[in-house]
Design a protein around this motif. Structure first.
Motif, PDB file in Angstrom:
ATOM      1  N   THR A  35      -5.011 -37.444 -21.195  1.00  0.00           N
ATOM      2  CA  THR A  35      -4.576 -36.054 -21.283  1.00  0.00           C
ATOM      3  C   THR A  35      -3.540 -35.741 -20.212  1.00  0.00           C
ATOM      4  OG1 THR A  35      -6.471 -35.416 -19.932  1.00  0.00           O
ATOM      5  CG2 THR A  35      -6.717 -35.244 -22.308  1.00  0.00           C
ATOM      6  N   ARG A  36      -2.359 -35.302 -20.670  1.00  0.00           N
ATOM      7  CA  ARG A  36      -1.288 -34.912 -19.755  1.00  0.00           C
ATOM      8  C   ARG A  36      -0.627 -33.603 -20.176  1.00  0.00           C
ATOM      9  NH1 ARG A  36       0.039 -38.723 -16.141  1.00  0.00           N
ATOM     10  NH2 ARG A  36       1.928 -37.537 -15.687  1.00  0.00           N
ATOM     11  N   THR A  37      -0.618 -33.326 -21.476  1.00  0.00           N
ATOM     12  CA  THR A  37       0.046 -32.136 -21.993  1.00  0.00           C
ATOM     13  C   THR A  37      -0.988 -31.105 -22.419  1.00  0.00           C
ATOM     14  OG1 THR A  37       0.066 -32.861 -24.296  1.00  0.00           O
ATOM     15  CG2 THR A  37       1.878 -33.631 -22.884  1.00  0.00           C
ATOM     16  N   LEU A  38      -0.541 -29.887 -22.665  1.00  0.00           N
ATOM     17  CA  LEU A  38      -1.439 -28.843 -23.133  1.00  0.00           C
ATOM     18  C   LEU A  38      -2.094 -29.247 -24.456  1.00  0.00           C
ATOM     19  CD1 LEU A  38      -2.687 -26.069 -22.809  1.00  0.00           C
ATOM     20  CD2 LEU A  38      -0.588 -25.061 -23.770  1.00  0.00           C
ATOM     21  N   ALA A  39      -1.317 -29.840 -25.355  1.00  0.00           N
ATOM     22  CA  ALA A  39      -1.889 -30.301 -26.627  1.00  0.00           C
ATOM     23  C   ALA A  39      -2.983 -31.333 -26.382  1.00  0.00           C
ATOM     24  CB  ALA A  39      -0.801 -30.883 -27.518  1.00  0.00           C
ATOM     25  N   ASP A  70      -5.423 -30.445  -4.566  1.00  0.00           N
ATOM     26  CA  ASP A  70      -4.387 -29.408  -4.551  1.00  0.00           C
ATOM     27  C   ASP A  70      -3.187 -29.880  -5.371  1.00  0.00           C
ATOM     28  OD1 ASP A  70      -2.989 -27.099  -4.060  1.00  0.00           O
ATOM     29  OD2 ASP A  70      -2.793 -27.390  -1.911  1.00  0.00           O
ATOM     30  N   GLU A  71      -2.041 -30.036  -4.783  1.00  0.00           N
ATOM     31  CA  GLU A  71      -0.856 -30.447  -5.553  1.00  0.00           C
ATOM     32  C   GLU A  71      -0.588 -31.940  -5.447  1.00  0.00           C
ATOM     33  OE1 GLU A  71       2.591 -27.906  -5.130  1.00  0.00           O
ATOM     34  OE2 GLU A  71       1.336 -26.214  -4.503  1.00  0.00           O
ATOM     35  N   VAL A  72      -1.577 -32.692  -4.963  1.00  0.00           N
ATOM     36  CA  VAL A  72      -1.412 -34.134  -4.785  1.00  0.00           C
ATOM     37  C   VAL A  72      -2.180 -34.863  -5.881  1.00  0.00           C
ATOM     38  CG1 VAL A  72      -1.719 -36.087  -3.230  1.00  0.00           C
ATOM     39  CG2 VAL A  72      -1.231 -33.804  -2.298  1.00  0.00           C
ATOM     40  N   PRO A  73      -1.505 -35.588  -6.757  1.00  0.00           N
ATOM     41  CA  PRO A  73      -2.201 -36.338  -7.803  1.00  0.00           C
ATOM     42  C   PRO A  73      -2.792 -37.635  -7.262  1.00  0.00           C
ATOM     43  CG  PRO A  73       0.156 -36.694  -7.980  1.00  0.00           C
ATOM     44  CD  PRO A  73      -0.039 -35.691  -6.859  1.00  0.00           C
ATOM     45  N   GLU A  74      -3.540 -38.313  -8.111  1.00  0.00           N
ATOM     46  CA  GLU A  74      -4.140 -39.587  -7.716  1.00  0.00           C
ATOM     47  C   GLU A  74      -3.063 -40.610  -7.349  1.00  0.00           C
ATOM     48  OE1 GLU A  74      -7.455 -42.701  -9.460  1.00  0.00           O
ATOM     49  OE2 GLU A  74      -6.197 -41.605 -10.856  1.00  0.00           O
ATOM     50  N   ALA A  75      -2.019 -40.682  -8.136  1.00  0.00           N
ATOM     51  CA  ALA A  75      -0.876 -41.556  -7.880  1.00  0.00           C
ATOM     52  C   ALA A  75       0.386 -40.700  -7.979  1.00  0.00           C
ATOM     53  CB  ALA A  75      -0.826 -42.696  -8.891  1.00  0.00           C
ATOM     54  N   ASP A 105       3.367 -38.641  -9.014  1.00  0.00           N
ATOM     55  CA  ASP A 105       3.672 -38.169 -10.359  1.00  0.00           C
ATOM     56  C   ASP A 105       4.475 -36.879 -10.261  1.00  0.00           C
ATOM     57  OD1 ASP A 105       3.788 -37.355 -12.978  1.00  0.00           O
ATOM     58  OD2 ASP A 105       1.624 -37.057 -13.218  1.00  0.00           O
ATOM     59  N   PRO A 106       5.786 -36.925 -10.491  1.00  0.00           N
ATOM     60  CA  PRO A 106       6.588 -35.702 -10.396  1.00  0.00           C
ATOM     61  C   PRO A 106       6.216 -34.654 -11.432  1.00  0.00           C
ATOM     62  CG  PRO A 106       7.881 -37.513 -11.320  1.00  0.00           C
ATOM     63  CD  PRO A 106       6.601 -38.106 -10.823  1.00  0.00           C
ATOM     64  N   GLU A 107       5.499 -35.055 -12.489  1.00  0.00           N
ATOM     65  CA  GLU A 107       5.100 -34.120 -13.532  1.00  0.00           C
ATOM     66  C   GLU A 107       3.721 -33.515 -13.281  1.00  0.00           C
ATOM     67  OE1 GLU A 107       7.237 -33.260 -15.868  1.00  0.00           O
ATOM     68  OE2 GLU A 107       8.661 -34.639 -14.921  1.00  0.00           O
ATOM     69  N   PHE A 108       3.118 -33.808 -12.124  1.00  0.00           N
ATOM     70  CA  PHE A 108       1.753 -33.340 -11.898  1.00  0.00           C
ATOM     71  C   PHE A 108       1.620 -31.817 -11.940  1.00  0.00           C
ATOM     72  CE2 PHE A 108      -1.840 -32.065  -9.189  1.00  0.00           C
ATOM     73  CZ  PHE A 108      -2.873 -32.618  -9.948  1.00  0.00           C
ATOM     74  N   PRO A 109       2.538 -31.020 -11.379  1.00  0.00           N
ATOM     75  CA  PRO A 109       2.373 -29.561 -11.490  1.00  0.00           C
ATOM     76  C   PRO A 109       2.253 -29.081 -12.938  1.00  0.00           C
ATOM     77  CG  PRO A 109       4.001 -30.075  -9.823  1.00  0.00           C
ATOM     78  CD  PRO A 109       3.682 -31.372 -10.515  1.00  0.00           C
ATOM     79  N   ALA A 110       3.078 -29.640 -13.830  1.00  0.00           N
ATOM     80  CA  ALA A 110       2.989 -29.244 -15.242  1.00  0.00           C
ATOM     81  C   ALA A 110       1.665 -29.706 -15.851  1.00  0.00           C
ATOM     82  CB  ALA A 110       4.162 -29.841 -16.022  1.00  0.00           C
ATOM     83  N   ARG A 111       1.213 -30.882 -15.447  1.00  0.00           N
ATOM     84  CA  ARG A 111      -0.064 -31.381 -15.954  1.00  0.00           C
ATOM     85  C   ARG A 111      -1.206 -30.489 -15.490  1.00  0.00           C
ATOM     86  NH1 ARG A 111      -2.560 -37.543 -15.124  1.00  0.00           N
ATOM     87  NH2 ARG A 111      -4.304 -37.249 -16.573  1.00  0.00           N
ATOM     88  N   ARG A 112      -1.189 -30.107 -14.223  1.00  0.00           N
ATOM     89  CA  ARG A 112      -2.251 -29.236 -13.693  1.00  0.00           C
ATOM     90  C   ARG A 112      -2.242 -27.882 -14.409  1.00  0.00           C
ATOM     91  NH1 ARG A 112      -3.171 -27.479  -7.295  1.00  0.00           N
ATOM     92  NH2 ARG A 112      -3.450 -25.262  -7.745  1.00  0.00           N
TER      93      ARG A 112
END
Length: 549
Positions: free
Chosen positions: A211-215, A254-259, A261-268
């Protein structure tokens, strides 16, 4: 023939699908203007965040719940959803009714936030969309703030990994008919199929990619919600929920992903949106981008105040590269697992509390848990052990406020634990200042294994730890003014459906006497153990989910 309450609640999906409840009005010509919906209540119903005069009612329309676009097979249009609230399970005494609008932009979810109801009352609710009627749910208001209830039956659970087993534990919890259920995180998991496996293999599989996107998140939540055992638990009582890591991704901080990922804010942001859409939360928790107000209080008269915490969204990144470490940075007073604002809110709540029991509903292990028998202190950086000063401030805060009975409830670690809480874990003779109860997982890490009480090797150098068991299950509590009783229920297996539940151990916390007193130790009957699937020996050592296998 009269149907019992349990029959209605636990067979509600069948009733709803058959259209057996017909009291709700049907708008004339509603289906004629559009193509009629197929049965849309495949995800069940839920209620949550009870107050003394109201609660939230929830459902989501999804005729095709596993649709890849995450929209459940719904048409791109607004759908009126009628709802009813009654004082009886046959809806002869309807006390409220109304219409909510299910919209595409919220995945056709519905949140009905009610107020002005009578305190301490049981209610029943249902929904209708076009000619389809939902299952019936049971909920209740909390007692009036100035009253002292005689008792509260509350259960709590966490960590339901779909691929690791069947959700029978949810149904067994529902069958005990609690008045309130807390879910302490990892309601769903983000992994792609065949990624996070148990040694014995997966009895069922995730749908869709990681899971990465809203869909993606909408589809994953829908897959979990189709489970009939989970629906039974939602329908039996109001829930208070908090997320942990897997509702977004493993071990985020917080805003730090496991690895990287520049797309993490959108994923969160996508994960938060889907979480709100699929949970019975109040409008105060509607996400705003990458932010979501989740910490809050649920008060049960003067008997108990539940401080529901968020230990993910505001924490500093895990120290020393995460995992189990002997890490000096873990004691840095500048580090926090709650963030300064939430910490101040919690400490202020302690000072203002007049509750008999102040209970923290939160995600990760609170007590120190050293896994090293030597001079080093080796602990999990993902737990409160990775934020020692933060834990110390909270503990000293409840002492300074004179909190009568502090109890911490925890999920995350896929095993039952119980412990006494200390100010100084290095001194086993120091006084006990609180109690922690940790629930096992619903399924995560698979069947697990039973063990004799007190046999875990870490007990030798963590004398404040009092109980551990690595079977799946949940915890039931009975809270009265004089004591809190905790029953650690377990299932002998989850790799196939239908397992029985047993109370493996029971503990009591007496009013104004912090710490645990064991009242029962009940080994699983040998006939049940022999009938269970063989446990992989490797599963007996799985205690922590924080490092991906």
């Amino acid at each position: 023939m009269s149907l019992s309450r349990r029959t209605i609640l636990l067979s509600g999906a069948a009733l709803g699908a058959a259209g057996a409840v017909t009291g709700l009005p049907v708008a004339a010509g509603a289906a004629a203007a559009h193509r009629p919906l197929a049965y849309p209540f495949t995800l069940g119903v839920a209620s949550g965040d009870p107050d003394h005069d109201g609660f939230v009612l929830w459902t989501r329309l999804a005729p095709q719940p596993l649709a890849e676009d995450g929209l459940g097979g719904m048409p791109d249009r607004e759908v009126p959803v009628h709802w009813e609230l009654a004082a009886d399970e046959r809806f002869r005494h309807v006390v409220r009714r109304g219409v909510a609008v299910a919209r595409t932009r919220s995945a056709h979810s519905v949140h009905v936030e009610l107020a002005g109801l009578l305190p301490g009352r049981e209610y029943f609710y249902r929904f209708r969309a076009e000619r389809h009627v939902s299952p019936t749910g049971r909920t209740r208001t909390a007692p009036a703030p100035w009253t002292m209830p005689a008792a509260l039956a509350m259960g709590f659970a966490s960590c339901s990994q779909y691929e690791h087993g069947y959700f029978t534990a949810y149904r067994r919890l529902a069958e005990t008919e609690p008045e309130l259920i807390l879910h302490l995180g990892d309601y769903q998991y983000e992994y792609a199929p065949d990624t996070y496996n148990v040694p014995a293999g997966n009895p069922r599989d995730h749908e869709g990619p990681e899971t990465r996107t809203l869909a993606n998140y909408r589809q994953r939540h829908a897959q979990y919600k189709t489970d009939a055992d989970l629906q039974a638990a939602h329908a039996v009582a109001p829930w208070a929920v908090v997320f942990d890591d897997h509702e977004v991704e493993n071990n985020w901080a917080d805003e730090v992903p496991e690895a990287p990922d520049p797309e993490f804010p959108a994923r969160r942001a996508a994960a938060f949106q889907a979480y709100y859409e699929n949970m019975p939360l109040r409008r105060t928790s509607i996400p705003r981008g990458i932010d979501m107000q989740l910490y809050r209080r649920v008060r049960w008269g003067r008997l108990a105040t539940f401080h529901m915490l968020d230990t993910r969204q505001y924490r500093d990144d895990q120290a020393c590269g995460d995992g189990y470490k002997d890490c000096a940075a873990a004691s840095d007073p500048a580090r926090s697992i709650t963030g300064a604002e939430q910490e101040a809110w919690l400490l202020d709540g302690f000072r203002r509390s007049d509750a008999q029991w102040d209970i923290l509903g939160q995600q990760v292990f609170f007590a120190q848990r050293d896994n090293n028998s030597g001079p080093l202190t080796v602990t999990s950086m993902d737990s409160w052990d990775g934020y020692v000063a933060s834990r110390d401030r909270i503990t000293r805060g409840w002492l300074a406020a004179g909190v009568r009975n502090p109890v911490v409830l925890t999920g995350d670690v896929h095993a039952h634990w119980a412990s006494d809480l200390k100010l100084d874990y290095a001194d086993p003779t120091s006084r006990t200042v609180g109690t922690e109860l940790v629930c096992s997982s619903i399924t995560s890490t698979g069947d697990g294994a039973d063990s004799a009480s007190g046999s875990h090797p870490w007990f030798a150098f963590n004398p404040h730890l009092r109980f551990q068991n690595n079977l799946r299950g949940y915890v039931r509590t009975t809270i009265t003014p004089g004591q809190l009783t905790a029953d650690f229920d377990v299932l002998p297996y989850v790799s196939r459906p239908g397992a029985p539940a047993y109370t493996r151990a029971s503990f009591v916390i007496e009013d104004r006497v912090p710490g645990l007193h064991q009242t029962a130790d009940n080994p699983i009957p040998s006939a049940v153990r022999s009938a269970a699937p063989s446990a992989d020996p490797g599963q007996q050592t799985v205690q922590q989910e924080t490092v991906r296998p």
